[in-house]
Structure formats: C-alpha cells, structure tokens
Scaffold this active site. Structure first.
Site, mmCIF file in Angstrom:
data_model
loop_
_atom_site.group_PDB
_atom_site.id
_atom_site.type_symbol
_atom_site.label_atom_id
_atom_site.label_comp_id
_atom_site.label_asym_id
_atom_site.label_seq_id
_atom_site.Cartn_x
_atom_site.Cartn_y
_atom_site.Cartn_z
ATOM 1 N N GLY A 177 0.783 -1.228 0.000
ATOM 2 C CA GLY A 177 0.000 0.000 0.000
ATOM 3 C C GLY A 177 0.815 1.278 0.000
ATOM 4 C CG ASN A 187 2.097 3.068 -5.822
ATOM 5 O OD1 ASN A 187 2.589 4.098 -6.279
ATOM 6 N ND2 ASN A 187 2.608 1.877 -6.047
ATOM 7 C CG ASN A 212 -1.734 -1.300 -13.172
ATOM 8 O OD1 ASN A 212 -1.810 -1.454 -11.952
ATOM 9 N ND2 ASN A 212 -0.888 -1.983 -13.925
ATOM 10 C CG HIS A 254 4.117 -2.616 -14.968
ATOM 11 N ND1 HIS A 254 3.777 -3.830 -14.415
ATOM 12 C CD2 HIS A 254 5.234 -2.834 -15.696
ATOM 13 C CE1 HIS A 254 4.648 -4.743 -14.803
ATOM 14 N NE2 HIS A 254 5.538 -4.167 -15.585
ATOM 15 C CB SER A 288 4.583 2.881 -17.111
ATOM 16 O OG SER A 288 5.880 2.668 -17.617
ATOM 17 C CG ASP A 335 1.609 -5.182 -16.822
ATOM 18 O OD1 ASP A 335 0.769 -4.653 -16.079
ATOM 19 O OD2 ASP A 335 2.348 -6.116 -16.472
ATOM 20 C CD GLU A 352 6.070 1.707 -8.249
ATOM 21 O OE1 GLU A 352 4.878 1.518 -7.985
ATOM 22 O OE2 GLU A 352 6.917 0.781 -8.263
#
Ligand code: GRF
Length: 230
Positions: free
Chosen positions: A23, A25, A118, A120, A147, A156, A186
C-alpha cells in the site's frame, strides 16, 4: 440569503483504490490528497487479501475499506463480477489499481473502460509482468522506472499516461532498485498522473490517450491533441 451563499461546493472526483499488498502507492495518494496536490477523495479501498498491510494504511486514514478474497469464489469471472459490483456501488470516477496482483477479465476491464488505471514498475513496453527490477538489471539497463497507464484487456499493455525513471546504480540489487523506484518514482508519479486525470487534462477515448495541450478546462474534445505516447 444571497445566490452566492446558496451555491454548493462541487463534489470531489471519487477514487476507488484496489490493492493487494503493502500500500505504498495508496499511502502516496492519501498524502497527495491531504497536501492539496490531488483534488479527489478516496471513496473506497478494496483489497483481495485480508492481511494486506495496505488495509491498515486505509484504516488508519479513516477510509472505507473492504476485503473481497478470491477463495470465496469458484470461478475467476465470479470474483471479477463481485469486485466490479462493489466498485460500481461506490460510484467511482476513477478506478485506481495500486499493486493489485490479479489479472482482470476482459468483461471487468470493459466495464470500467476509460476510467481504469494502473501503475507498473517498469518503463513500459519493457518488462510487462513480474520481476521487472531483476530483468532490468540482467539486461544491463542504465535507467529503470515506472509507468502509469490506462488498463486494457492485455496485461500491462494499455496506453501510457506518465512515466518516470532513475539511473540504475552499479551496486543495485533487485531489492534496492525496487525500493528506489518506489520511493523516488512511483510515489510521485501516481499522484501526479491522477491529478491530471481528475482535472480532465488527460483522458482515454477511442483507444488512445488525449492530452489537453492548452490546459484549459471544459474545452470540447476535438480541441485536444493526441498524446504522442499512446
Ligand atoms: C508497485 O511496485 C506497483 O508498481 C506494482 O505493485 C507494487 C505495489 O506496491 N503494481 P504497494 O502495494 O503500492 O506498496
């Protein structure tokens, strides 16, 4: 009472964040909202693992959270339908996959077409799938990163929204590189990409990403320029 005082504050864009793991992000998104850098609210956090540390982050932040475990369902499609129903019930403007470690069915992806995103941990299209940091090191890459992309049925593979990268260090291991990409890329990249999305400055239409070069809100779609990345 004057007309001004009767005006309501516009509702904030609603995010549903879907996680499986630590978690970090999610934490970055929460912090960006708290700091006023991301004009949105998290309507719900969903995890497919009850023991995901990210659930504790959600609870500590006072967010609505729910766990839907795949073991309770006979078929993958049944799990996806239950997940989709719970997401829809939260009326999301954006569905934010943040370390969700399951492959989603085509029906699920199509249900949230254009608002499913998303992150990645690679510079897509390089290194789709797992073990991205190890693969970047094995190939001798000098830069590695992450990304943010719209989700399409292929893994992806969706059109890019934003990328960020760092230089690979001579003594990096897969673990140190993963930690540095998380902390230095990120956790900045996802909130920044979401801020662009909720402001309507980037969107997905007819299979490609569009970006408003003029940075004006409410301009008609045909005034948007196609993003070179897509
Ligand atoms: C991140 O590296 C993300 O890019 C990938 O899964 C990881 C999740 O980490 N999809 P966390 O749960 O956000 O800490």
């Amino acid at each position: 009472m004057s007309i001004e005082t009767e005006q309501k504050t516009p509702a904030l864009p609603r995010l549903v964040v879907v996680i499986s793991g630590r978690g970090r992000n999610l934490q970055a998104i929460i912090q960006a909202i708290d700091a006023g850098e991301l004009n949105a609210e998290i309507a719900l956090v969903i995890s497919n693992r009850a023991d995901a540390p990210g659930m504790q982050i959600a609870r500590l932040a006072g967010l609505n959270c729910v766990c839907i475990e795949a073991s309770g369902f006979r078929h993958r499609e049944d799990f996806d339908r239950a997940l989709a129903a719970r997401i829809s019930a939260a009326r999301p403007d954006w569905v934010v996959l943040a370390g969700f470690m399951r492959i989603l069915s085509q029906a699920f992806v199509e249900r949230f077409d254009g608002k499913l995103v998303n992150i990645h941990p690679s510079l897509l299209p390089r290194y789709k799938g797992l073990n991205t940091h190890e693969r970047a090191l094995s190939n001798g890459d000098t830069r590695h990163g992450a990304s943010v992309h719209f989700v399409t049925p292929d893994l992806d593979d969706g059109p890019l929204i934003r990328q960020g990268s760092i230089a690979v260090a001579a003594d990096d291991t897969p673990e140190t590189l993963a930690e540095r990409v998380m902390a230095e890329v990120e956790q900045r990249l996802y909130p920044a990409a979401l801020a662009e999305l909720v402001a309507g400055r980037v969107f997905f239409k007819d299979g490609v990403v569009w970006r408003d070069q003029r940075l004006q809100e409410h301009c008609p779609h045909d005034h948007y320029d196609r993003l070179a990345l897509s």
